[in-house]
Design a protein around this motif. Structure first.
Motif, PDB file in Angstrom:
ATOM      1  N   UNK A   1      11.570   1.640 -12.949  1.00 39.94           N
ATOM      2  CA  UNK A   1      11.107   2.369 -14.137  1.00 39.94           C
ATOM      3  C   UNK A   1      12.131   3.368 -14.654  1.00 39.94           C
ATOM      4  N   UNK A   2      13.294   2.877 -15.066  1.00 36.40           N
ATOM      5  CA  UNK A   2      14.326   3.804 -15.514  1.00 36.40           C
ATOM      6  C   UNK A   2      14.334   4.030 -17.019  1.00 36.40           C
ATOM      7  N   UNK A   3      13.659   3.163 -17.755  1.00 34.18           N
ATOM      8  CA  UNK A   3      13.653   3.324 -19.213  1.00 34.18           C
ATOM      9  C   UNK A   3      12.994   4.644 -19.611  1.00 34.18           C
ATOM     10  N   UNK A   4      12.067   5.109 -18.784  1.00 34.48           N
ATOM     11  CA  UNK A   4      11.307   6.309 -19.142  1.00 34.48           C
ATOM     12  C   UNK A   4      12.166   7.562 -19.101  1.00 34.48           C
ATOM     13  N   UNK A   5      13.268   7.502 -18.372  1.00 34.73           N
ATOM     14  CA  UNK A   5      14.178   8.639 -18.346  1.00 34.73           C
ATOM     15  C   UNK A   5      14.896   8.799 -19.690  1.00 34.73           C
ATOM     16  N   UNK A   6      14.836   7.765 -20.509  1.00 32.59           N
ATOM     17  CA  UNK A   6      15.488   7.817 -21.820  1.00 32.59           C
ATOM     18  C   UNK A   6      14.520   8.230 -22.920  1.00 32.59           C
ATOM     19  N   UNK A   7      13.282   8.530 -22.542  1.00 30.11           N
ATOM     20  CA  UNK A   7      12.253   8.871 -23.522  1.00 30.11           C
ATOM     21  C   UNK A   7      11.681  10.255 -23.215  1.00 30.11           C
ATOM     22  N   UNK A   8      11.087  10.901 -24.216  1.00 27.12           N
ATOM     23  CA  UNK A   8      10.376  12.150 -23.930  1.00 27.12           C
ATOM     24  C   UNK A   8       9.143  11.873 -23.064  1.00 27.12           C
ATOM     25  N   UNK A   9       8.484  12.927 -22.633  1.00 26.40           N
ATOM     26  CA  UNK A   9       7.352  12.784 -21.710  1.00 26.40           C
ATOM     27  C   UNK A   9       6.248  11.920 -22.297  1.00 26.40           C
ATOM     28  N   UNK A  10       6.026  12.038 -23.598  1.00 28.63           N
ATOM     29  CA  UNK A  10       5.027  11.204 -24.265  1.00 28.63           C
ATOM     30  C   UNK A  10       5.740  10.282 -25.243  1.00 28.63           C
ATOM     31  N   UNK A  11       5.311   9.034 -25.246  1.00 26.92           N
ATOM     32  CA  UNK A  11       6.015   8.038 -26.063  1.00 26.92           C
ATOM     33  C   UNK A  11       5.039   6.931 -26.428  1.00 26.92           C
ATOM     34  N   UNK A  12       5.397   6.187 -27.458  1.00 28.76           N
ATOM     35  CA  UNK A  12       4.577   5.036 -27.850  1.00 28.76           C
ATOM     36  C   UNK A  12       5.186   3.770 -27.255  1.00 28.76           C
ATOM     37  N   UNK A  13       4.394   2.719 -27.261  1.00 25.40           N
ATOM     38  CA  UNK A  13       4.898   1.443 -26.752  1.00 25.40           C
ATOM     39  C   UNK A  13       6.048   0.935 -27.604  1.00 25.40           C
TER      40      UNK A  13
ATOM     41  N   UNK B   1       4.267  -4.208 -19.861  1.00 21.55           N
ATOM     42  CA  UNK B   1       4.304  -2.771 -19.567  1.00 21.55           C
ATOM     43  C   UNK B   1       2.945  -2.276 -19.083  1.00 21.55           C
ATOM     44  N   UNK B   2       1.878  -2.717 -19.761  1.00 23.32           N
ATOM     45  CA  UNK B   2       0.545  -2.249 -19.376  1.00 23.32           C
ATOM     46  C   UNK B   2       0.177  -2.755 -17.980  1.00 23.32           C
ATOM     47  N   UNK B   3       0.653  -3.957 -17.635  1.00 19.93           N
ATOM     48  CA  UNK B   3       0.355  -4.510 -16.317  1.00 19.93           C
ATOM     49  C   UNK B   3       1.270  -3.961 -15.236  1.00 19.93           C
ATOM     50  N   UNK B   4       2.346  -3.306 -15.640  1.00 19.36           N
ATOM     51  CA  UNK B   4       3.336  -2.865 -14.644  1.00 19.36           C
ATOM     52  C   UNK B   4       2.829  -1.723 -13.790  1.00 19.36           C
TER      53      UNK B   4
ATOM     54  N   UNK C   1       2.859   3.012 -16.593  1.00 16.99           N
ATOM     55  CA  UNK C   1       2.445   3.932 -17.659  1.00 16.99           C
ATOM     56  C   UNK C   1       0.933   4.081 -17.687  1.00 16.99           C
ATOM     57  N   UNK C   2       0.476   5.172 -18.291  1.00 22.25           N
ATOM     58  CA  UNK C   2      -0.961   5.342 -18.490  1.00 22.25           C
ATOM     59  C   UNK C   2      -1.191   5.946 -19.875  1.00 22.25           C
ATOM     60  N   UNK C   3      -2.268   5.502 -20.545  1.00 26.80           N
ATOM     61  CA  UNK C   3      -2.555   6.041 -21.871  1.00 26.80           C
ATOM     62  C   UNK C   3      -3.026   7.486 -21.776  1.00 26.80           C
ATOM     63  N   UNK C   4      -2.693   8.258 -22.782  1.00 29.89           N
ATOM     64  CA  UNK C   4      -3.086   9.674 -22.746  1.00 29.89           C
ATOM     65  C   UNK C   4      -4.329   9.932 -23.585  1.00 29.89           C
ATOM     66  N   UNK C   5      -4.677   8.985 -24.479  1.00 25.79           N
ATOM     67  CA  UNK C   5      -5.768   9.243 -25.420  1.00 25.79           C
ATOM     68  C   UNK C   5      -5.259   9.949 -26.672  1.00 25.79           C
TER      69      UNK C   5
ATOM     70  N   UNK D   1       2.132   7.979 -21.089  1.00 24.64           N
ATOM     71  CA  UNK D   1       2.854   8.844 -20.161  1.00 24.64           C
ATOM     72  C   UNK D   1       3.346   7.963 -19.011  1.00 24.64           C
ATOM     73  N   UNK D   2       4.516   8.272 -18.462  1.00 24.05           N
ATOM     74  CA  UNK D   2       5.038   7.534 -17.313  1.00 24.05           C
ATOM     75  C   UNK D   2       4.443   8.100 -16.032  1.00 24.05           C
ATOM     76  N   UNK D   3       3.937   7.195 -15.191  1.00 28.59           N
ATOM     77  CA  UNK D   3       3.366   7.654 -13.911  1.00 28.59           C
ATOM     78  C   UNK D   3       4.175   7.139 -12.722  1.00 28.59           C
ATOM     79  N   UNK D   4       5.326   6.513 -13.000  1.00 33.48           N
ATOM     80  CA  UNK D   4       6.157   5.977 -11.909  1.00 33.48           C
ATOM     81  C   UNK D   4       7.166   7.019 -11.447  1.00 33.48           C
TER      82      UNK D   4
END
Lengths: 228, 228
Positions: A159-171, A195-198, A201-205, A220-223
């Motif tokens: 899960x390294x792509x999330x390091x390139x994004x802010x804490x909250x991001x869209x698909x 991504x959803x099956x991986x 990530x988890x939805x924030x609402x 949000x990234x949970x990994x």
DNA sequence: GCAAAAGTGTTGTGATTACACCCATGT
DNA sequence: ACATGGGTGTAATCACAACACTTTTGC
């Protein structure tokens, strides 16, 4: 490290070398995979772009040295970045001045933090990966190419792509990052589901604001990963 | 390696370190993934098993140093072995005597050549990966574990299994090597087809001899890799 | 209501697995 | 002939991709 013990106790008997760390500091800026470079002001390669780096201190671990250089160049305020050892280069010819063994790391930052580092005005510039045609000092072009390869290879497993994004991001943001790294377009529904099956990530609402059209959900990234 | 140029010209201003290479020399012996170790005869860790290694010479590249240590320990006659950089370890605490930065490599040899190295009587022993329970000097247990991980991860993508086999081998031999590395049984027909479709091997037309039952066809590896 | 992008359902295809079977060889 | 392992065919399963479609928001 076994049959050379006698040598090891005699400081003059082993060949001393300088050990440095070099950082490939990357981000995705406007759909382009981008590297942070520093213009050299001393020979050799004076005036040429090079990777930021520094010597490893006498009582400093390698990861520690890399993290120090990272925060000194991109002195970001307490946030986290992905930092991972890449490869070690030690050809006797790689630096004309002296024998240097360099441990290369790659670091991943959100685009905003890369922009801050550039704006801080310490002589740092950002350059898209496609735009640098052998304009780098030493063997740094090869190091950047290797970092890109590693990034592509691990993208689906780690899960390294999330390091390139802010804490909250869209698909869509996440897909843009993947496409920039891989250099090819991806199928939207397939990407979504992967991504959803991986489980990464988890939805924030929450939802995007100030969009021209329908706002996307924020995730949000949970990994976990090697963040410093 | 950019803002420290002044330091770089002053030999006393940079912290000199010893750079070594450590080798994880592996083979598959009787279905077991096995590592070549060397008993230390000097403190620290006198009498304890450790990975073979050595200092990097002043005018010697890292790969070059690793190849030198490889051929000195397993002085095999002109044959080829897989040799690949693994990771670099540089914790200040990893060697109690002095600051040592060690570039770990892993090497793959056919079982026969590993046996020759042990038989040569230079204090080398072979040990199955499952049998070594924290009996290694320094941080070498972690290095071996990392080598095993890397091996497992690359097995399906890179033709490294062939470095563990003689020039001619049967598909059953190849499957045994894969199973030893992965630590789990594989499906025979599926494995066959994957290998035949991989383009890594070609049939020789030759067959095993002296078998109790039907002799299997012998194959040859046609893939390239970092062999030294 | 229309444009634009978010999000979902359905189908098709390729890869890999699992299982069963046939084949060839030495005793 | 038969035991043993080498080698092959067929069906089932899975992951993933492609496509068309519906939904939601701002103007």
């Amino acid at each position: 490290m076994t049959q050379h013990d006698l040598q090891a106790y005699d400081p003059s008997a082993y060949p001393p070398m300088a050990v440095t760390v070099d950082l490939v500091l990357m981000s995705v800026v406007e759909g382009q995979l981008t590297v942070l470079l520093q213009r050299r002001d001393q020979p050799p390669f004076a005036g040429v772009q090079a990777l930021p780096g520094g010597f490893v201190g006498p009582a400093e671990g390698l990861d520690e040295a890399a993290a120090r250089v990272l925060s000194s160049k991109a002195g970001f305020g307490g946030k986290q970045a992905w930092l991972e050892q890449l490869y070690t280069f030690g050809s006797p010819a790689r630096d004309p001045r002296m024998r240097i063994v360099s441990v290369a790391y790659f670091a991943l930052l959100p685009a905003g933090e890369l922009a801050e580092a550039v704006a801080a005005g310490q002589g740092l510039v950002q350059m898209p990966l496609g735009a640098m045609e052998d304009v780098l000092a030493f063997d740094h072009a090869g190091i950047v190419a290797l970092a890109h390869e590693r990034l592509k290879g691990k993208l689906d497993y780690v899960p390294l792509a999330f390091a390139l994004l802010p804490a909250l991001f869209t698909l869509r943001d996440l897909q843009d990052v993947h496409e920039a790294i891989l250099g090819k377009p991806l199928n939207k529904p397939a990407f979504r589901r992967r991504m959803l099956d991986s489980g990464w990530i988890e939805p924030t609402g929450e939802r995007e604001v100030e969009t021209a059209f329908r706002p996307a959900e924020l995730y949000r990234c949970v990994a976990e990963g090697p963040r410093v």
